[in-house]
Scaffold this motif. Structure first.
Motif, PDB file in Angstrom:
ATOM      1  N   GLY A  36       0.832  -1.188   0.000  1.00 27.79           N
ATOM      2  CA  GLY A  36       0.000   0.000   0.000  1.00 27.79           C
ATOM      3  C   GLY A  36       0.867   1.238   0.000  1.00 27.79           C
ATOM      4  O   GLY A  36       2.072   1.181   0.277  1.00 27.79           O
ATOM      5  N   SER A  37       0.274   2.359  -0.308  1.00 22.51           N
ATOM      6  CA  SER A  37       1.017   3.615  -0.386  1.00 22.51           C
ATOM      7  C   SER A  37       1.542   4.025   0.986  1.00 22.51           C
ATOM      8  O   SER A  37       1.029   3.593   2.028  1.00 22.51           O
ATOM      9  N   SER A  38       2.558   4.874   0.998  1.00 20.36           N
ATOM     10  CA  SER A  38       3.051   5.443   2.244  1.00 20.36           C
ATOM     11  C   SER A  38       1.919   6.194   2.942  1.00 20.36           C
ATOM     12  O   SER A  38       1.139   6.896   2.290  1.00 20.36           O
ATOM     13  N   GLY A  39       1.828   6.005   4.257  1.00 20.78           N
ATOM     14  CA  GLY A  39       0.767   6.655   5.005  1.00 20.78           C
ATOM     15  C   GLY A  39      -0.496   5.837   5.139  1.00 20.78           C
ATOM     16  O   GLY A  39      -1.474   6.297   5.730  1.00 20.78           O
ATOM     17  N   SER A  40      -0.472   4.607   4.612  1.00 19.20           N
ATOM     18  CA  SER A  40      -1.677   3.770   4.684  1.00 19.20           C
ATOM     19  C   SER A  40      -1.840   3.077   6.030  1.00 19.20           C
ATOM     20  O   SER A  40      -2.891   2.493   6.299  1.00 19.20           O
ATOM     21  N   GLY A  41      -0.803   3.120   6.884  1.00 21.08           N
ATOM     22  CA  GLY A  41      -0.901   2.550   8.217  1.00 21.08           C
ATOM     23  C   GLY A  41      -0.131   1.260   8.426  1.00 21.08           C
ATOM     24  O   GLY A  41      -0.207   0.656   9.497  1.00 21.08           O
ATOM     25  N   LYS A  42       0.632   0.836   7.440  1.00 15.57           N
ATOM     26  CA  LYS A  42       1.311  -0.465   7.512  1.00 15.57           C
ATOM     27  C   LYS A  42       2.311  -0.521   8.671  1.00 15.57           C
ATOM     28  O   LYS A  42       2.308  -1.469   9.460  1.00 15.57           O
ATOM     29  N   THR A  43       3.179   0.476   8.760  1.00 12.61           N
ATOM     30  CA  THR A  43       4.191   0.482   9.819  1.00 12.61           C
ATOM     31  C   THR A  43       3.553   0.635  11.188  1.00 12.61           C
ATOM     32  O   THR A  43       3.966  -0.027  12.160  1.00 12.61           O
ATOM     33  N   VAL A 176       6.719 -15.103  15.283  1.00 13.60           N
ATOM     34  CA  VAL A 176       6.476 -14.419  14.005  1.00 13.60           C
ATOM     35  C   VAL A 176       7.565 -13.368  13.828  1.00 13.60           C
ATOM     36  O   VAL A 176       7.883 -12.633  14.766  1.00 13.60           O
ATOM     37  N   LEU A 177       8.127 -13.308  12.634  1.00 13.68           N
ATOM     38  CA  LEU A 177       9.166 -12.334  12.312  1.00 13.68           C
ATOM     39  C   LEU A 177       8.575 -11.262  11.403  1.00 13.68           C
ATOM     40  O   LEU A 177       7.959 -11.576  10.373  1.00 13.68           O
ATOM     41  N   PHE A 178       8.751  -9.991  11.785  1.00 15.09           N
ATOM     42  CA  PHE A 178       8.199  -8.863  11.036  1.00 15.09           C
ATOM     43  C   PHE A 178       9.330  -8.071  10.373  1.00 15.09           C
ATOM     44  O   PHE A 178      10.383  -7.844  10.987  1.00 15.09           O
ATOM     45  N   PHE A 179       9.072  -7.620   9.155  1.00 13.55           N
ATOM     46  CA  PHE A 179      10.015  -6.772   8.428  1.00 13.55           C
ATOM     47  C   PHE A 179       9.310  -5.478   8.042  1.00 13.55           C
ATOM     48  O   PHE A 179       8.235  -5.512   7.437  1.00 13.55           O
ATOM     49  N   ASP A 180       9.919  -4.352   8.385  1.00 19.97           N
ATOM     50  CA  ASP A 180       9.361  -3.056   8.003  1.00 19.97           C
ATOM     51  C   ASP A 180      10.221  -2.458   6.899  1.00 19.97           C
ATOM     52  O   ASP A 180      11.270  -1.885   7.161  1.00 19.97           O
ATOM     53  N   GLU A 181       9.791  -2.630   5.660  1.00 21.12           N
ATOM     54  CA  GLU A 181      10.541  -2.128   4.491  1.00 21.12           C
ATOM     55  C   GLU A 181      12.026  -2.498   4.603  1.00 21.12           C
ATOM     56  O   GLU A 181      12.893  -1.614   4.692  1.00 21.12           O
ATOM     57  N   PRO A 182      12.371  -3.779   4.609  1.00 24.99           N
ATOM     58  CA  PRO A 182      13.750  -4.194   4.889  1.00 24.99           C
ATOM     59  C   PRO A 182      14.784  -3.742   3.875  1.00 24.99           C
ATOM     60  O   PRO A 182      15.981  -3.791   4.164  1.00 24.99           O
ATOM     61  N   THR A 183      14.346  -3.287   2.688  1.00 26.14           N
ATOM     62  CA  THR A 183      15.315  -2.863   1.674  1.00 26.14           C
ATOM     63  C   THR A 183      15.289  -1.361   1.414  1.00 26.14           C
ATOM     64  O   THR A 183      16.027  -0.869   0.569  1.00 26.14           O
TER      65      THR A 183
END
Length: 263
Positions: A36-43, A176-183
């Motif tokens: 989703g776009s930046s600001g959609s709430g993912k992080t 559970v392992l979470f990745f926040d924009e790992p690249t």
């Protein structure tokens, strides 16, 4: 049975409502990508699940048991939060390594601190530390960094630092392992090595949630894609369904925009 269930999560910062009732679930060994776009709430969603932020409303269940309920857990103590956080590992965008420690000490630090809380620690210190060292060495081998164990973060490339971050998250054996924009913090030529590590973990059936803008990667590695916009889940399903046959107009517009940007 689902390993993780997220039910009706809401989160506001002041008057800004960031999450507006987010729900999704996943089974053990699955890989779920949040797009989703930046600001959609993912992080923000990741931070709520990992207890770095406190959800205003909603529930989180792990292995079918209630882990968090905003109505009853609004005032958790710090030690209670830490205990719940141990179920999850989080790999940040910007590595967050300790510059004063070498690679293997970065990986071993959290397990060592946790071990000291064990009542049997004093009587079995060497045995416990030896096990922690062996675990750290095995994990560094999994991410291809055995030869960098004694190096310090300043001596590593961005891709190597991110692999240390992944190793550190794995060291506590999270459910559970979470990745926040790992690249996102990496040069394009270093992105491939991180994606290779994540693909390897997926092949080993490590349960993962990945926030990413790498749509081709998400399609290749994920069992499920969740599309978020404006703090809500608008569409979820298999990569084939969401990426190639989206039903929601917002999903279609988002994916079309990505194609236009790459052309």
């Amino acid at each position: 049975m689902n390993i993780l269930e997220v039910n009706n999560i809401h989160k506001s910062f002041g008057k800004t409502e960031v999450l507006k009732g987010v729900s999704f679930s996943m089974e053990e060994g699955e890989v779920v990508s949040l797009i989703g776009s930046s600001g959609s709430g993912k992080t923000t969603l990741l931070r709520c699940i990992n207890f770095l932020e406190r959800a205003d409303k909603g529930q989180i269940l792990l292995d079918g048991e209630l882990l968090f309920d905003a109505d009853s857990d609004g005032k958790l103590k710090s030690d209670e939060i830490r205990k719940k956080q141990l179920n999850f590992g989080l790999v940040f965008q910007d590595f967050n390594l300790f510059p004063q420690y070498n690679v293997i000490d970065n990986v071993m630090l959290a397990p060592k601190l946790l071990a000291k809380q064990n009542p049997a620690f004093k009587q079995n210190k060497k045995q416990i530390y030896d096990a922690i060292l062996k675990n750290a060495q095995d994990i560094l081998a999994r991410v291809g960094l055995s030869e960098k164990a004694q190096n310090y973060p300043c001596q590593l490339s961005g891709g190597q630092k991110q692999r240390v971050s992944i190793a550190r998250a794995l060291a506590l054996k999270p459910r559970v392992l979470f990745f926040d924009e790992p690249t996102s913090a990496l040069d394009p030529e270093l992105t491939g090595e991180i994606l290779k590590v994540i693909r390897s973990l997926a092949a080993q059936k490590v349960t993962m949630v990945i926030v990413t803008h790498e749509i081709d990667f998400a399609e290749g590695v994920s069992d499920k894609i969740v599309f978020m916009a404006d703090g809500r889940v608008l569409e979820e399903g298999s990569p084939e369904d969401v990426i190639h046959n989206p039903k929601n107009t917002r999903t279609k517009a988002f994916l079309s925009g990505l194609k236009d940007h790459t052309n």
